[in-house]
Design a protein around this motif. Structure first.
Motif, mmCIF file in Angstrom:
data_model
loop_
_atom_site.group_PDB
_atom_site.id
_atom_site.type_symbol
_atom_site.label_atom_id
_atom_site.label_comp_id
_atom_site.label_asym_id
_atom_site.label_seq_id
_atom_site.Cartn_x
_atom_site.Cartn_y
_atom_site.Cartn_z
ATOM 1 N N PHE A 49 0.839 -1.207 0.000
ATOM 2 C CA PHE A 49 0.000 0.000 0.000
ATOM 3 C C PHE A 49 0.870 1.250 0.000
ATOM 4 O O PHE A 49 0.569 2.230 -0.669
ATOM 5 C CB PHE A 49 -0.947 0.020 1.193
ATOM 6 C CG PHE A 49 -2.024 -1.031 1.124
ATOM 7 C CD1 PHE A 49 -2.695 -1.289 -0.061
ATOM 8 C CD2 PHE A 49 -2.375 -1.752 2.240
ATOM 9 C CE1 PHE A 49 -3.692 -2.249 -0.127
ATOM 10 C CE2 PHE A 49 -3.367 -2.709 2.187
ATOM 11 C CZ PHE A 49 -4.029 -2.965 1.008
ATOM 12 N N GLU A 50 1.958 1.199 0.745
ATOM 13 C CA GLU A 50 2.893 2.334 0.769
ATOM 14 C C GLU A 50 3.459 2.583 -0.632
ATOM 15 O O GLU A 50 3.513 3.726 -1.096
ATOM 16 C CB GLU A 50 4.030 2.056 1.752
ATOM 17 C CG GLU A 50 5.048 3.170 1.827
ATOM 18 C CD GLU A 50 6.198 2.826 2.751
ATOM 19 O OE1 GLU A 50 7.097 3.668 2.869
ATOM 20 O OE2 GLU A 50 6.229 1.731 3.343
ATOM 21 N N ASN A 96 0.404 2.976 11.561
ATOM 22 C CA ASN A 96 1.533 2.131 11.160
ATOM 23 C C ASN A 96 2.273 2.740 9.966
ATOM 24 O O ASN A 96 3.497 2.719 9.909
ATOM 25 C CB ASN A 96 1.066 0.720 10.820
ATOM 26 C CG ASN A 96 0.597 -0.047 12.031
ATOM 27 O OD1 ASN A 96 0.940 0.284 13.158
ATOM 28 N ND2 ASN A 96 -0.206 -1.055 11.813
ATOM 29 N N LEU A 97 1.508 3.263 9.018
ATOM 30 C CA LEU A 97 2.113 3.880 7.842
ATOM 31 C C LEU A 97 2.911 5.117 8.246
ATOM 32 O O LEU A 97 4.003 5.354 7.729
ATOM 33 C CB LEU A 97 1.049 4.246 6.812
ATOM 34 C CG LEU A 97 1.545 4.813 5.491
ATOM 35 C CD1 LEU A 97 2.433 3.805 4.774
ATOM 36 C CD2 LEU A 97 0.366 5.194 4.609
ATOM 37 N N SER A 98 2.388 5.883 9.202
ATOM 38 C CA SER A 98 3.101 7.074 9.683
ATOM 39 C C SER A 98 4.464 6.699 10.241
ATOM 40 O O SER A 98 5.454 7.395 10.015
ATOM 41 C CB SER A 98 2.276 7.792 10.748
ATOM 42 O OG SER A 98 1.080 8.268 10.198
ATOM 43 N N LYS A 99 4.507 5.597 10.975
ATOM 44 C CA LYS A 99 5.787 5.126 11.519
ATOM 45 C C LYS A 99 6.763 4.781 10.396
ATOM 46 O O LYS A 99 7.950 5.060 10.483
ATOM 47 C CB LYS A 99 5.573 3.920 12.422
ATOM 48 C CG LYS A 99 4.862 4.248 13.707
ATOM 49 C CD LYS A 99 4.583 3.001 14.510
ATOM 50 C CE LYS A 99 3.697 3.312 15.697
ATOM 51 N NZ LYS A 99 3.286 2.096 16.400
ATOM 52 N N GLU A 100 6.241 4.158 9.328
ATOM 53 C CA GLU A 100 7.082 3.778 8.195
ATOM 54 C C GLU A 100 7.630 4.995 7.455
ATOM 55 O O GLU A 100 8.704 4.950 6.882
ATOM 56 C CB GLU A 100 6.305 2.894 7.218
ATOM 57 C CG GLU A 100 5.976 1.520 7.751
ATOM 58 C CD GLU A 100 7.203 0.676 7.989
ATOM 59 O OE1 GLU A 100 8.156 0.756 7.187
ATOM 60 O OE2 GLU A 100 7.213 -0.066 8.982
ATOM 61 N N VAL A 104 11.176 9.677 5.946
ATOM 62 C CA VAL A 104 11.049 10.219 4.593
ATOM 63 C C VAL A 104 11.185 11.738 4.696
ATOM 64 O O VAL A 104 10.448 12.377 5.440
ATOM 65 C CB VAL A 104 9.691 9.840 3.965
ATOM 66 C CG1 VAL A 104 9.517 10.508 2.618
ATOM 67 C CG2 VAL A 104 9.567 8.328 3.845
ATOM 68 N N PRO A 105 12.128 12.322 3.973
ATOM 69 C CA PRO A 105 12.296 13.777 4.037
ATOM 70 C C PRO A 105 11.022 14.496 3.611
ATOM 71 O O PRO A 105 10.328 14.064 2.686
ATOM 72 C CB PRO A 105 13.430 14.058 3.047
ATOM 73 C CG PRO A 105 14.100 12.752 2.816
ATOM 74 C CD PRO A 105 13.081 11.692 3.063
ATOM 75 N N ILE A 109 7.424 14.617 0.313
ATOM 76 C CA ILE A 109 5.996 14.473 0.586
ATOM 77 C C ILE A 109 5.280 15.637 -0.068
ATOM 78 O O ILE A 109 5.576 16.794 0.196
ATOM 79 C CB ILE A 109 5.726 14.435 2.102
ATOM 80 C CG1 ILE A 109 6.447 13.228 2.722
ATOM 81 C CG2 ILE A 109 4.223 14.371 2.363
ATOM 82 C CD1 ILE A 109 6.361 13.166 4.219
ATOM 83 N N TRP A 110 4.351 15.311 -0.946
ATOM 84 C CA TRP A 110 3.638 16.328 -1.712
ATOM 85 C C TRP A 110 2.181 16.363 -1.292
ATOM 86 O O TRP A 110 1.589 15.338 -0.975
ATOM 87 C CB TRP A 110 3.717 16.010 -3.203
ATOM 88 C CG TRP A 110 5.105 16.116 -3.733
ATOM 89 C CD1 TRP A 110 6.125 15.230 -3.574
ATOM 90 C CD2 TRP A 110 5.642 17.178 -4.510
ATOM 91 N NE1 TRP A 110 7.251 15.669 -4.205
ATOM 92 C CE2 TRP A 110 6.983 16.862 -4.798
ATOM 93 C CE3 TRP A 110 5.111 18.354 -5.006
ATOM 94 C CZ2 TRP A 110 7.793 17.692 -5.543
ATOM 95 C CZ3 TRP A 110 5.920 19.184 -5.756
ATOM 96 C CH2 TRP A 110 7.246 18.844 -6.011
#
Length: 126
Positions: A49-50, A96-100, A104-105, A109-110
């Protein structure tokens, strides 16, 4: 949770039947995992999903919580799994996705809105 469940079964603490009931994991899934019949490790779906979300961002599409729910729901439907995707499940997934994505710089992230999107890209609306 799956890894903990499998460890308890492997250590003989609980049976597969008890583990399936306690952790609410299908017994067949536990059996397959214990026999290494699944190539995917726990967390595999989250990674997929990521990747999907990152691919969408490569094409400058923003993904909000509704879009994420639709991606997950579509995947489950394709797998023949009609599981209601409720708010608690999604909240846990997003956490969980936030932790992953912690490392990420921010420049990667857009966030876009629909201001520059049009139903007819060939038409000049100015």
């Amino acid at each position: 949770m799956l890894a903990e469940c499998l460890n308890r079964v492997k250590n003989g603490e609980i049976s597969q039947r008890q583990a399936a009931a306690q952790y609410k994991i299908p017994r067949k899934t536990l059996y397959n995992k214990l026999k290494n019949k699944h190539a995917c490790k726990p967390g595999h779906l989250e990674t997929e999903f990521e990747k999907c979300i990152l691919s969408l961002s490569d094409y400058e599409f923003s993904v909000d919580s509704f879009d994420l729910r639709m991606v997950i729901k579509n995947y489950l439907n394709q797998q023949g799994r009609n599981i209601p995707v409720n708010e608690d499940i999604l909240r846990q997934f997003v956490e969980n996705l936030s932790k992953e994505l912690e490392n990420v710089p921010s420049k990667n992230i857009w966030n876009f809105d629909e201001t520059n999107l049009t139903d007819n890209p060939g038409q000049n609306e100015y």
